[in-house]
Structures are given as C-alpha cells and as structure tokens.
Write a protein that holds these residues in place. Structure first.
Motif, PDB file in Angstrom:
ATOM      1  N   SER A  13       1.870   6.729  -6.984  1.00 40.06           N
ATOM      2  CA  SER A  13       0.795   7.640  -7.369  1.00 40.06           C
ATOM      3  C   SER A  13       1.206   9.095  -7.126  1.00 40.06           C
ATOM      4  O   SER A  13       0.920   9.971  -7.954  1.00 40.06           O
ATOM      5  CB  SER A  13      -0.477   7.334  -6.575  1.00 40.06           C
ATOM      6  N   SER A  14       1.873   9.332  -6.017  1.00 44.79           N
ATOM      7  CA  SER A  14       2.358  10.676  -5.711  1.00 44.79           C
ATOM      8  C   SER A  14       3.362  11.156  -6.738  1.00 44.79           C
ATOM      9  O   SER A  14       3.291  12.290  -7.217  1.00 44.79           O
ATOM     10  CB  SER A  14       2.989  10.673  -4.319  1.00 44.79           C
ATOM     11  N   GLY A  42       0.823  -1.215   0.000  1.00 47.95           N
ATOM     12  CA  GLY A  42       0.000   0.000   0.000  1.00 47.95           C
ATOM     13  C   GLY A  42       0.850   1.256   0.000  1.00 47.95           C
ATOM     14  O   GLY A  42       0.561   2.213  -0.725  1.00 47.95           O
ATOM     15  N   ASN A  43       1.914   1.258   0.791  1.00 48.56           N
ATOM     16  CA  ASN A  43       2.783   2.437   0.853  1.00 48.56           C
ATOM     17  C   ASN A  43       3.489   2.682  -0.471  1.00 48.56           C
ATOM     18  O   ASN A  43       3.625   3.822  -0.908  1.00 48.56           O
ATOM     19  CB  ASN A  43       3.816   2.273   1.967  1.00 48.56           C
ATOM     20  N   SER A  49       2.468   1.778  -3.427  1.00 43.52           N
ATOM     21  CA  SER A  49       1.457   2.224  -4.376  1.00 43.52           C
ATOM     22  C   SER A  49       1.168   3.723  -4.208  1.00 43.52           C
ATOM     23  O   SER A  49       1.061   4.452  -5.191  1.00 43.52           O
ATOM     24  CB  SER A  49       0.173   1.420  -4.193  1.00 43.52           C
ATOM     25  N   LYS A  50       1.064   4.168  -2.963  1.00 42.41           N
ATOM     26  CA  LYS A  50       0.830   5.580  -2.695  1.00 42.41           C
ATOM     27  C   LYS A  50       1.995   6.447  -3.202  1.00 42.41           C
ATOM     28  O   LYS A  50       1.783   7.523  -3.775  1.00 42.41           O
ATOM     29  CB  LYS A  50       0.618   5.820  -1.208  1.00 42.41           C
ATOM     30  N   GLU A  51       3.218   5.980  -2.995  1.00 42.01           N
ATOM     31  CA  GLU A  51       4.389   6.727  -3.442  1.00 42.01           C
ATOM     32  C   GLU A  51       4.422   6.837  -4.978  1.00 42.01           C
ATOM     33  O   GLU A  51       4.712   7.903  -5.510  1.00 42.01           O
ATOM     34  CB  GLU A  51       5.672   6.067  -2.942  1.00 42.01           C
TER      35      GLU A  51
END
Length: 55
Positions: free
Chosen positions: A49-50, A42-43, A45-47
């Motif tokens: 996307s950022s 999850g982390n 994936s967030k990075e």
C-alpha cells in the motif's frame, strides 16, 4: 488367530507408524506456513500500500 495375537501384530507393524510420522511432519510444516503468513501478511500488505501510494 486370537484377539491378543492381532493386537500384538498391530503394535509390531511399522507401516502405520511411518504414516503417522509423515502426517505429523506435514501438519507441523503447515502450521509453520500458516503462522508465517499470519505474522508477515499484514506487514507485506502495508508495504504494498505504501509503494502504491508513492507511484
């Protein structure tokens, strides 16, 4: 050969023990990998996307 002799021979054999040990080691490694991917997935994936949003 009697059943008791067969059982004694089975428990003295070390081939099965070695296979079981390798299977347990493989299962523990797989569990560690799955746990790491679950926690970090999850982390990461967030990075991504950022970063994609900035570019």
């Amino acid at each position: 050969m009697t059943a008791v002799q067969k059982i004694k021979r089975f428990f003295k054999s070390e081939e099965g023990v070695t296979a079981i040990e390798y299977a347990l080691i493989a299962a523990l490694i797989a569990a560690a990998i799955i746990g790491a991917v679950t926690l970090l997935g999850g982390n990461v994936s967030k990075e991504f996307s950022s970063i994609a949003g900035v570019v």
